[in-house]
Design a protein around this motif. Structure first.
Motif, PDB file in Angstrom:
ATOM      1  N   GLU A 190       0.820  -1.212   0.000  1.00 26.64           N
ATOM      2  CA  GLU A 190       0.000   0.000   0.000  1.00 26.64           C
ATOM      3  C   GLU A 190       0.857   1.266   0.000  1.00 26.64           C
ATOM      4  OE1 GLU A 190      -2.596  -0.173   3.336  1.00 26.64           O
ATOM      5  OE2 GLU A 190      -3.606  -2.011   2.671  1.00 26.64           O
ATOM      6  N   TYR A 191       2.133   1.126   0.303  1.00 24.70           N
ATOM      7  CA  TYR A 191       2.993   2.297   0.476  1.00 24.70           C
ATOM      8  C   TYR A 191       3.960   2.472  -0.691  1.00 24.70           C
ATOM      9  CZ  TYR A 191       1.207   2.225   5.244  1.00 24.70           C
ATOM     10  OH  TYR A 191       0.383   2.239   6.337  1.00 24.70           O
ATOM     11  N   GLN A 192       4.508   3.682  -0.799  1.00 28.25           N
ATOM     12  CA  GLN A 192       5.475   3.986  -1.847  1.00 28.25           C
ATOM     13  C   GLN A 192       6.858   3.430  -1.488  1.00 28.25           C
ATOM     14  OE1 GLN A 192       5.168   8.297  -2.100  1.00 28.25           O
ATOM     15  NE2 GLN A 192       3.712   8.140  -3.797  1.00 28.25           N
ATOM     16  N   PHE A 193       7.593   3.009  -2.529  1.00 24.84           N
ATOM     17  CA  PHE A 193       8.896   2.377  -2.339  1.00 24.84           C
ATOM     18  C   PHE A 193      10.031   3.213  -2.925  1.00 24.84           C
ATOM     19  CE2 PHE A 193       6.435  -1.357  -1.440  1.00 24.84           C
ATOM     20  CZ  PHE A 193       7.272  -2.171  -0.670  1.00 24.84           C
ATOM     21  N   VAL A 194      11.154   3.181  -2.225  1.00 23.22           N
ATOM     22  CA  VAL A 194      12.435   3.645  -2.750  1.00 23.22           C
ATOM     23  C   VAL A 194      13.309   2.401  -2.887  1.00 23.22           C
ATOM     24  CG1 VAL A 194      14.473   5.056  -2.350  1.00 23.22           C
ATOM     25  CG2 VAL A 194      12.221   5.864  -1.585  1.00 23.22           C
ATOM     26  N   LEU A 195      13.778   2.108  -4.102  1.00 24.85           N
ATOM     27  CA  LEU A 195      14.484   0.856  -4.341  1.00 24.85           C
ATOM     28  C   LEU A 195      15.860   1.086  -4.963  1.00 24.85           C
ATOM     29  CD1 LEU A 195      11.656  -1.411  -5.830  1.00 24.85           C
ATOM     30  CD2 LEU A 195      12.467  -1.327  -3.463  1.00 24.85           C
ATOM     31  N   ARG A 196      16.688   0.033  -4.868  1.00 21.50           N
ATOM     32  CA  ARG A 196      17.928  -0.005  -5.632  1.00 21.50           C
ATOM     33  C   ARG A 196      17.607  -0.103  -7.119  1.00 21.50           C
ATOM     34  NH1 ARG A 196      22.688  -1.896  -3.806  1.00 21.50           N
ATOM     35  NH2 ARG A 196      23.256  -1.480  -5.967  1.00 21.50           N
ATOM     36  N   GLU A 197      18.588   0.251  -7.949  1.00 21.17           N
ATOM     37  CA  GLU A 197      18.383   0.277  -9.392  1.00 21.17           C
ATOM     38  C   GLU A 197      18.279  -1.130  -9.977  1.00 21.17           C
ATOM     39  OE1 GLU A 197      22.741  -0.563  -9.063  1.00 21.17           O
ATOM     40  OE2 GLU A 197      21.162   0.330  -7.855  1.00 21.17           O
ATOM     41  N   GLN A 198      17.699  -1.234 -11.183  1.00 21.25           N
ATOM     42  CA  GLN A 198      17.713  -2.489 -11.917  1.00 21.25           C
ATOM     43  C   GLN A 198      19.167  -2.882 -12.192  1.00 21.25           C
ATOM     44  OE1 GLN A 198      15.318  -4.508 -12.650  1.00 21.25           O
ATOM     45  NE2 GLN A 198      13.461  -3.305 -12.332  1.00 21.25           N
ATOM     46  N   GLY A 199      19.468  -4.169 -12.044  1.00 25.54           N
ATOM     47  CA  GLY A 199      20.848  -4.637 -12.169  1.00 25.54           C
ATOM     48  C   GLY A 199      21.474  -4.895 -10.819  1.00 25.54           C
ATOM     49  N   SER A 200      20.838  -4.375  -9.763  1.00 23.69           N
ATOM     50  CA  SER A 200      21.308  -4.625  -8.404  1.00 23.69           C
ATOM     51  C   SER A 200      20.908  -6.030  -7.963  1.00 23.69           C
ATOM     52  CB  SER A 200      20.693  -3.591  -7.457  1.00 23.69           C
ATOM     53  OG  SER A 200      20.570  -4.089  -6.147  1.00 23.69           O
ATOM     54  N   GLY A 201      21.814  -6.730  -7.271  1.00 24.85           N
ATOM     55  CA  GLY A 201      21.495  -8.057  -6.758  1.00 24.85           C
ATOM     56  C   GLY A 201      20.383  -8.011  -5.729  1.00 24.85           C
ATOM     57  N   THR A 202      20.385  -6.986  -4.886  1.00 19.94           N
ATOM     58  CA  THR A 202      19.327  -6.835  -3.874  1.00 19.94           C
ATOM     59  C   THR A 202      17.967  -6.706  -4.542  1.00 19.94           C
ATOM     60  OG1 THR A 202      20.823  -5.787  -2.287  1.00 19.94           O
ATOM     61  CG2 THR A 202      18.475  -5.333  -2.034  1.00 19.94           C
ATOM     62  N   ARG A 203      17.881  -5.894  -5.565  1.00 21.01           N
ATOM     63  CA  ARG A 203      16.614  -5.691  -6.285  1.00 21.01           C
ATOM     64  C   ARG A 203      16.152  -7.006  -6.915  1.00 21.01           C
ATOM     65  NH1 ARG A 203      14.464  -1.097  -9.070  1.00 21.01           N
ATOM     66  NH2 ARG A 203      12.553  -1.712 -10.129  1.00 21.01           N
ATOM     67  N   ARG A 204      17.086  -7.744  -7.515  1.00 22.22           N
ATOM     68  CA  ARG A 204      16.727  -8.981  -8.192  1.00 22.22           C
ATOM     69  C   ARG A 204      16.222 -10.035  -7.207  1.00 22.22           C
ATOM     70  NH1 ARG A 204      21.244 -11.953 -11.432  1.00 22.22           N
ATOM     71  NH2 ARG A 204      20.695 -13.927 -10.505  1.00 22.22           N
ATOM     72  N   VAL A 205      16.899 -10.187  -6.085  1.00 23.61           N
ATOM     73  CA  VAL A 205      16.473 -11.156  -5.080  1.00 23.61           C
ATOM     74  C   VAL A 205      15.085 -10.808  -4.553  1.00 23.61           C
ATOM     75  CG1 VAL A 205      16.926 -11.976  -2.730  1.00 23.61           C
ATOM     76  CG2 VAL A 205      18.786 -11.870  -4.383  1.00 23.61           C
ATOM     77  N   MET A 206      14.861  -9.540  -4.262  1.00 23.80           N
ATOM     78  CA  MET A 206      13.561  -9.094  -3.760  1.00 23.80           C
ATOM     79  C   MET A 206      12.455  -9.436  -4.745  1.00 23.80           C
ATOM     80  SD  MET A 206      12.207  -5.222  -3.236  1.00 23.80           S
ATOM     81  CE  MET A 206      12.014  -5.149  -5.021  1.00 23.80           C
ATOM     82  N   GLU A 207      12.647  -9.109  -6.031  1.00 26.67           N
ATOM     83  CA  GLU A 207      11.616  -9.358  -7.038  1.00 26.67           C
ATOM     84  C   GLU A 207      11.396 -10.852  -7.257  1.00 26.67           C
ATOM     85  OE1 GLU A 207      12.088  -5.261  -9.690  1.00 26.67           O
ATOM     86  OE2 GLU A 207      13.076  -7.103 -10.369  1.00 26.67           O
ATOM     87  N   GLU A 208      12.470 -11.642  -7.260  1.00 30.96           N
ATOM     88  CA  GLU A 208      12.333 -13.081  -7.456  1.00 30.96           C
ATOM     89  C   GLU A 208      11.574 -13.731  -6.307  1.00 30.96           C
ATOM     90  OE1 GLU A 208      16.278 -14.523  -8.023  1.00 30.96           O
ATOM     91  OE2 GLU A 208      16.370 -13.913 -10.148  1.00 30.96           O
ATOM     92  N   GLY A 227      21.204   4.385  -6.796  1.00 31.28           N
ATOM     93  CA  GLY A 227      22.331   3.532  -7.169  1.00 31.28           C
ATOM     94  C   GLY A 227      23.170   3.017  -6.030  1.00 31.28           C
ATOM     95  N   SER A 228      22.770   3.256  -4.779  1.00 29.25           N
ATOM     96  CA  SER A 228      23.533   2.700  -3.659  1.00 29.25           C
ATOM     97  C   SER A 228      22.602   2.446  -2.488  1.00 29.25           C
ATOM     98  CB  SER A 228      24.652   3.646  -3.229  1.00 29.25           C
ATOM     99  OG  SER A 228      24.143   4.740  -2.502  1.00 29.25           O
ATOM    100  N   THR A 229      23.003   1.508  -1.638  1.00 33.41           N
ATOM    101  CA  THR A 229      22.220   1.185  -0.448  1.00 33.41           C
ATOM    102  C   THR A 229      22.167   2.372   0.499  1.00 33.41           C
ATOM    103  OG1 THR A 229      22.753  -1.162  -0.632  1.00 33.41           O
ATOM    104  CG2 THR A 229      22.093  -0.374   1.531  1.00 33.41           C
ATOM    105  N   GLY A 230      23.279   3.082   0.639  1.00 36.65           N
ATOM    106  CA  GLY A 230      23.309   4.242   1.513  1.00 36.65           C
ATOM    107  C   GLY A 230      22.316   5.310   1.085  1.00 36.65           C
ATOM    108  N   ALA A 231      22.197   5.537  -0.211  1.00 32.97           N
ATOM    109  CA  ALA A 231      21.244   6.530  -0.712  1.00 32.97           C
ATOM    110  C   ALA A 231      19.810   6.101  -0.433  1.00 32.97           C
ATOM    111  CB  ALA A 231      21.459   6.736  -2.213  1.00 32.97           C
ATOM    112  N   VAL A 232      19.530   4.800  -0.589  1.00 33.65           N
ATOM    113  CA  VAL A 232      18.184   4.295  -0.298  1.00 33.65           C
ATOM    114  C   VAL A 232      17.849   4.509   1.178  1.00 33.65           C
ATOM    115  CG1 VAL A 232      16.747   2.225  -0.168  1.00 33.65           C
ATOM    116  CG2 VAL A 232      18.191   2.605  -2.176  1.00 33.65           C
TER     117      VAL A 232
END
Length: 303
Positions: A190-208, A227-232
């Protein structure tokens, strides 16, 4: 002339690649040098190992017979390096590796200190880029070894799990979800997301993992990709959205209470961190020693 492992490794790589030029590229050798070593091996056995034509090469009957022995010799050499790496505390050399963003920014800095105390004569050089870029550099021979956040599927790359991790939900400390003891994925979406960019391993694992659990990653309301975990983490702390990140990257913020770190009840984002390198590569003993360190130590004391 005695039979030597180097020639068997070159022969095996030529057979696997089906080309002297491709084998030369994989082995960082010139094509004439590869051809000369194969010819020396043929002279040793007194028979042709390949049938050569203008368009392709094929293993001869003798080559097909030698191939499994060459593979066994390579596997045995790798096993020998792993076994002996436990005793090489006076090893000298340089460990040059690549690491994906989360691994390089939050995991390895905590492990390189203990590794350095145990192996004080190994110096370390590390390049931090995202998983897709790291894979490209391994394939292009710019890096011979890397640690990434998601399993890599490529016919030329060996992938080996070396550490475990889990992704967690993070929300600002004054967020409605911060006070809840049990949170469902339906509530999270229900909430808005701030995510890592496409190509990130973290993003891929989450989506899978979402897809495996019956949730559509496309249903996420993504307002920002960074483009970085710190920025997220900074964006979440500023109230721009919520996110899902490695728990290993959240230790500082959780201790200070600036972010609430939560587990989602109906989905588990468990994963491994992986070592990747070309199948045609024999890793230097410094890299083998570091991988043995990661596999056999209780890393939780430092993470």
């Amino acid at each position: 002339m005695a039979l030597n492992f180097h020639q068997l490794h070159i022969f095996y790589t030529v057979a696997e690649k089906g080309s002297f030029s491709h084998a030369a590229q994989a082995l960082h050798m010139t094509q004439p040098a590869v051809t000369m070593q194969v010819q020396s091996l043929e002279d040793y056995f007194g028979t042709k190992l390949f049938h050569r034509s203008t368009k392709k090469i094929e293993l001869s009957e003798a080559g097909r017979t030698l191939l499994p022995y060459a593979k066994r010799s390579i596997d045995l050499m790798k096993e020998t390096d792993v076994s002996m790496s436990k005793f090489t505390h006076m090893l000298e050399g340089r460990l040059h590796l690549g690491a994906s963003m989360t691994v390089g920014e939050y995991i390895l800095p905590r492990l390189l200190g203990p590794f350095g105390k145990e192996y004080p004569n190994i110096s370390v050089s590390m390049k931090v880029i995202n998983t897709k870029q790291l894979l490209d550099e391994v394939l292009n021979h710019q890096l011979n070894f890397g640690l990434v956040e998601a399993e890599v599927h490529h016919p030329d790359v060996h992938t080996e799990a070396v550490m475990n991790d889990e992704l967690m939900l993070i929300v600002p400390r004054d967020h409605p979800l911060a006070q809840k003891t049990e949170i469902t994925m339906e509530e999270v979406l229900e909430y808005q997301f701030v995510l890592r960019e496409q190509g990130s391993g973290t993003r891929r694992v989450m989506e899978e993992e979402m897809a495996k659990s019956g949730f559509d990653p496309g249903a996420m309301k993504i307002v920002m990709e960074l483009g970085s975990t710190g920025a997220v983490k900074s964006a979440v702390e500023a109230g721009l959205g919520i996110s899902i990140l490695s728990q290993s990257s959240l230790k500082h913020e959780a201790a200070l209470g600036v972010l609430a770190v939560k587990r989602i009840a109906d989905i588990r984002f468990s994963r491994s961190f992986y070592a990747i390198y070309l199948k045609s590569t024999l890793l230097p003993i410094s890299a083998v020693t570091f991988m043995t360190f990661l596999r056999e130590r209780d890393l939780s004391q430092w993470l």
